[in-house]
Design a protein around this motif. Structure first.
Motif, PDB file in Angstrom:
ATOM      1  N   SER A 182       0.832  -1.204   0.000  1.00 18.17           N
ATOM      2  CA  SER A 182       0.000   0.000   0.000  1.00 18.17           C
ATOM      3  C   SER A 182       0.866   1.254   0.000  1.00 18.17           C
ATOM      4  O   SER A 182       0.607   2.206  -0.745  1.00 18.17           O
ATOM      5  CB  SER A 182      -0.927  -0.002   1.223  1.00 18.17           C
ATOM      6  OG  SER A 182      -1.780  -1.124   1.206  1.00 18.17           O
ATOM      7  N   VAL A 183       1.903   1.269   0.838  1.00 17.03           N
ATOM      8  CA  VAL A 183       2.798   2.421   0.897  1.00 17.03           C
ATOM      9  C   VAL A 183       3.573   2.547  -0.415  1.00 17.03           C
ATOM     10  O   VAL A 183       3.713   3.648  -0.975  1.00 17.03           O
ATOM     11  CB  VAL A 183       3.771   2.288   2.086  1.00 17.03           C
ATOM     12  CG1 VAL A 183       4.773   3.434   2.084  1.00 17.03           C
ATOM     13  CG2 VAL A 183       3.005   2.258   3.394  1.00 17.03           C
ATOM     14  N   ALA A 184       4.092   1.424  -0.913  1.00 19.86           N
ATOM     15  CA  ALA A 184       4.861   1.450  -2.160  1.00 19.86           C
ATOM     16  C   ALA A 184       4.006   1.943  -3.321  1.00 19.86           C
ATOM     17  O   ALA A 184       4.496   2.655  -4.211  1.00 19.86           O
ATOM     18  CB  ALA A 184       5.410   0.052  -2.455  1.00 19.86           C
ATOM     19  N   LYS A 185       2.725   1.586  -3.314  1.00 17.61           N
ATOM     20  CA  LYS A 185       1.841   1.997  -4.405  1.00 17.61           C
ATOM     21  C   LYS A 185       1.641   3.508  -4.413  1.00 17.61           C
ATOM     22  O   LYS A 185       1.564   4.136  -5.479  1.00 17.61           O
ATOM     23  CB  LYS A 185       0.491   1.283  -4.258  1.00 17.61           C
ATOM     24  CG  LYS A 185      -0.380   1.353  -5.495  1.00 17.61           C
ATOM     25  CD  LYS A 185      -1.588   0.452  -5.343  1.00 17.61           C
ATOM     26  CE  LYS A 185      -2.438   0.470  -6.601  1.00 17.61           C
ATOM     27  NZ  LYS A 185      -3.626  -0.405  -6.470  1.00 17.61           N
ATOM     28  N   VAL A 186       1.572   4.107  -3.223  1.00 25.51           N
ATOM     29  CA  VAL A 186       1.428   5.556  -3.135  1.00 25.51           C
ATOM     30  C   VAL A 186       2.605   6.250  -3.815  1.00 25.51           C
ATOM     31  O   VAL A 186       2.443   7.171  -4.620  1.00 25.51           O
ATOM     32  CB  VAL A 186       1.320   5.996  -1.661  1.00 25.51           C
ATOM     33  CG1 VAL A 186       1.404   7.513  -1.548  1.00 25.51           C
ATOM     34  CG2 VAL A 186       0.027   5.492  -1.048  1.00 25.51           C
ATOM     35  N   TYR A 187       3.827   5.790  -3.517  1.00 23.59           N
ATOM     36  CA  TYR A 187       5.014   6.430  -4.080  1.00 23.59           C
ATOM     37  C   TYR A 187       5.186   6.092  -5.564  1.00 23.59           C
ATOM     38  O   TYR A 187       5.699   6.912  -6.333  1.00 23.59           O
ATOM     39  CB  TYR A 187       6.256   6.012  -3.300  1.00 23.59           C
ATOM     40  CG  TYR A 187       6.283   6.576  -1.891  1.00 23.59           C
ATOM     41  CD1 TYR A 187       6.162   7.946  -1.680  1.00 23.59           C
ATOM     42  CD2 TYR A 187       6.413   5.756  -0.784  1.00 23.59           C
ATOM     43  CE1 TYR A 187       6.168   8.477  -0.401  1.00 23.59           C
ATOM     44  CE2 TYR A 187       6.430   6.273   0.500  1.00 23.59           C
ATOM     45  CZ  TYR A 187       6.305   7.633   0.690  1.00 23.59           C
ATOM     46  OH  TYR A 187       6.309   8.167   1.949  1.00 23.59           O
TER      47      TYR A 187
END
Length: 755
Positions: free
Chosen positions: A346-351
């Motif tokens: 989820s965090v990686a997708k944001v970036y």
């Protein structure tokens, strides 16, 4: 033919049923790949495929040669140093959540970073300990190695307990890594879709509450045993408050001061982040000051505070996991594997969206799986990504995972050279630093009100997930939350939205008849829509709503008509009825007979089509019937089912739908199905859906096609509300003149549709 007229358009085409459209327009017969075709394609070997697999498995081969050294290296170094300092402190702090000595948190902040550098696809996340995962590993540790297992508090027994706990944490981490690796190999990266944003938010908020409660014993310096069982948080709070009088005041004051300082500085970082060249490293500043003050003021001896103590220098030799622990922690391993991947992805997708580069979910599973396997082998604990640490890496200018390697070098320096400087640091300071990183997760409480206004189902999922994870524990709570979330999907599809449609604005647009005033409903026609797939769980609901929409039960009407025919035949045989051109004339007083007597234990016959071939006259069920014979009146002649929202129909629902349609057809009601998706009729044909009563000709391209077909087929002139008169010299064009007051002007409805 389409003719634009200003902001309107006119379409002229025939009224199409599915059969007519397929006859007029040749349809391509495409070959659909079978499961075995896909399997052969997946395992096909060619030079291009081998190259693609290698590049996919080792992303570093793709991005490292394209690294812009002069443009990016300085930013990555600055970012890596800042991230490394935060990683050291978080590693020490989160080790307390795992209930292992703080030094082992440094291993969790080091080894996974090296592995992710080679196998990961995100350029900006900082891999390492995450409080939620640390707490989940800690739950397994406390369950298998409880605090009271030693029997006394000697240093020897304490050391033994620590080593046992380290081994349990390492084994659970290794197991979660194996699960992640296997899921990645079998291309199971899509599993994260079953964890909705509402579920993840509620779960991480509950985990933050667990983190707060678990750190109270370090902030108050109390001897609180671990309670890794349902309602364990209540037992923990009970134990804390029962010992509250034994609080170490020095640790409590330190915790309060550190918490206030960290909170204030982090607020300043957020408020002035546009003006600050880099966030103020408050964790580093507080840690250095706290360690210096504790060392020179000799807090350990004067106030009996709990300190980090001597950190082991260097690395341990890799160890194999404990098989006994693996057998007892399968559920923990699966939960940790899924939650760790879900949060990190989820965090990686944001970036990745922010910086416009692709992510591979399956490769991320492999990267985190290998990272946890290696980390567990070197006595680390489960890793993912901490939101605050990844934010530091990205906001300080990190461009690639070179910044991650630099951060790992900082951790390595602490492990090998300067770890002894942290020996006098109070554990209460680490506990406060751990709590300082929870602000983002605790602020997720705001989402409850927002979700309630936007989507009540998502709000309920959030609340149930939060309560389940808080009171039942993170492992059972996660399973409960996923089960409840899937239950809401079943409920929403099991009780779909069913509406009766009407024509809006005398065009080809059909909407819910309750939502508009300028509507037109052809007399004797019901248009029914079910906005959901139809399957075994909701087919009965669909049938009930359809019966409610038309206003009668077709099976009941059919049985009543067959019963009436039995009575009429019996009366004709006895001479009690006489046939005239105007109908039946009753020649004798009729004696009421019970339905049971007429049924004569042959209920199956009542469900058969009405057969009047042996009667001298065709019965008009809408006219007056002989005395003593009553049949429910049916005021419609056609039903149009809008199947455009129906994505699939399973075999069980197909059988019930076939039976329901036959019931309507047997009482002389025409049924049409409009808007069925591609392949729908082919599936029905394969399942022997069609017969003499249910025919493919009932399928039409659109609702409007079906309605025009009905208007042209029926004798509209017999209706007092709608008159259809052929317009002279206009070929197949007709004028529809409604007299019901819905619209005053006339509307032309041709065989070739003009809208």
């Amino acid at each position: 033919m389409v003719e634009p007229v200003g902001n309107h358009y006119v379409i002229a085409r025939p009224v199409y049923s599915e059969n007519l459209f397929n006859e007029e327009h040749e349809k391509l017969h495409r070959y659909h790949k079978t499961f075995w075709d896909h399997l052969r394609l997946y395992f096909r070997c060619s030079p291009q495929r081998v190259k693609k697999i290698v590049l996919g498995l080792f992303p570093i081969v793709s991005w490292l040669p394209a690294y812009r050294f002069r443009e990016w290296i300085l930013s990555d170094i600055v970012s890596g140093i800042n991230t490394g300092l935060v990683a050291v402190l978080q590693g020490l702090a989160f080790a307390l959540l795992v209930n292992v000595p703080p030094g082992y948190g440094l291993y969790a902040a080091f080894f996974p970073v090296l592995v992710y550098f080679i196998f990961g696809t995100s350029r900006h996340i900082s891999v390492g300990p995450f409080p939620v995962l640390s707490l989940m590993v800690g739950g397994a540790v406390v369950r298998l190695v409880p605090d009271d297992s030693a029997g006394n508090d000697t240093s020897t027994n304490t050391s033994t307990i620590d080593q046992e706990r380290v081994m349990v944490a390492a084994s659970v981490t290794f197991l979660s890594g194996v699960f992640q690796l296997l899921l990645g190999i079998i291309q199971f990266g899509f599993i994260v879709i079953y964890l909705s944003q509402s579920l993840i938010s509620g779960f991480t908020t509950a985990a933050a509450i667990h983190v707060v409660v678990s750190q109270l014993k370090f902030m108050f310096q109390l001897s609180v045993p671990g309670f890794n069982k349902p309602f364990g948080i209540i037992y923990t709070l009970e134990s804390v408050f029962s010992q509250i009088t034994q609080t170490n005041i020095a640790d409590l004051v330190t915790s309060i001061l550190v918490s206030i300082i960290v909170f204030v500085v982090k607020e300043m970082n957020d408020r002035y982040k546009a003006k600050l060249p880099t966030p103020i490293p408050v964790e580093l500043i507080v840690t250095v000051l706290a360690a210096l003050i504790s060392y020179f003021a000799n807090f350990e001896e004067k106030f009996n505070v709990a300190v980090v103590g001597k950190l082991e220098e260097g690395f341990h030799a890799p160890v194999a996991p404990d098989v006994g622990v693996l057998q007892k922690c399968v559920v923990d391993g699966i939960s940790i594997a899924i939650v760790g991947f879900a949060v990190a992805f989820s965090v990686a997708k944001v970036y990745s969206i922010k910086h416009d580069y692709p992510l591979d979910g399956n490769q991320e599973l492999i990267a985190f799986g290998l990272g946890n396997i290696v980390g567990g082998s070197f006595k680390g604990f489960a890793s993912s990504t901490a939101l605050s640490r990844s934010g530091v890496q990205e906001s300080t200018g990190g461009k690639t995972q070179i910044a991650g390697i630099i951060s790992a070098v900082i951790v390595l320096i602490v492990i090998l050279a300067i770890g002894f400087l942290l020996a006098p640091l109070q554990k209460s300071v680490l506990a406060s630093l751990a709590l300082g990183n929870l602000k983002g997760m605790l602020m997720q409480f705001k989402e409850v009100g927002i979700l309630w206004r936007k989507d009540k189902y998502d709000c309920v999922i959030w609340v149930v997930t939060f309560l389940a994870a808080v009171f039942l524990g993170l492992d059972i709570g996660l399973a409960t939350a996923v089960a409840f979330q899937l239950l809401t999907v079943v409920i929403r599809s099991q009780i779909p939205s069913c509406t009766v449609l009407a024509n809006v604005g005398r065009s080809n647009i059909y909407r819910n008849r309750k939502d508009y005033t300028d509507i037109y409903e052809p007399e004797g026609v019901k248009i029914f829509r079910c906005s959901s797939p139809i399957f075994f769980a909701n087919i009965e609901f669909f049938r009930e709503k359809l019966i409610t929409a038309v206003g009668f039960n077709p099976l009941r009407v059919l049985r009543k008509r067959n019963k009436a025919l039995r009575k009429i035949r019996k009366m004709l045989k006895k001479g009690e009825l006489q046939v005239t051109p105007k109908g039946f004339i009753c020649m004798a007083n009729h004696t009421q007979e019970s339905d049971e007597e007429l049924d004569n234990n042959r209920i199956e016959e009542l469900d058969q089509p009405v057969n009047m071939t042996d009667l001298p006259i065709q019965i008009n069920w809408g006219a007056d019937l002989p005395p003593g014979i009553t049949v429910p009146r049916v005021n419609i002649h056609s039903i149009v089912l809008d199947f455009s929202p129906v994505s699939f129909l399973d075999f069980s629902a197909m059988r019930v739908l076939q039976k329901t349609l036959k019931e309507f057809v047997r009482i002389d009601i025409d049924v049409y199905i409009a808007g069925a998706h591609e392949g729908f009729m082919e599936k029905l044909e394969r399942c022997a859906f069609f017969d003499e009563e249910i025919k493919p000709s009932m399928f039409f391209l659109t609702i409007h096609d079906a309605i025009l077909h009905i208007l042209l087929k029926k004798d509209i002139a017999s209706s007092p509300k709608l008159k259809l008169t052929e317009e002279k010299g206009s070929g197949n064009n007709y004028i529809v003149t409604p007299s019901n007051g819905l619209r005053s002007r006339e509307c032309t409805i041709p065989t070739e549709t003009k809208l």
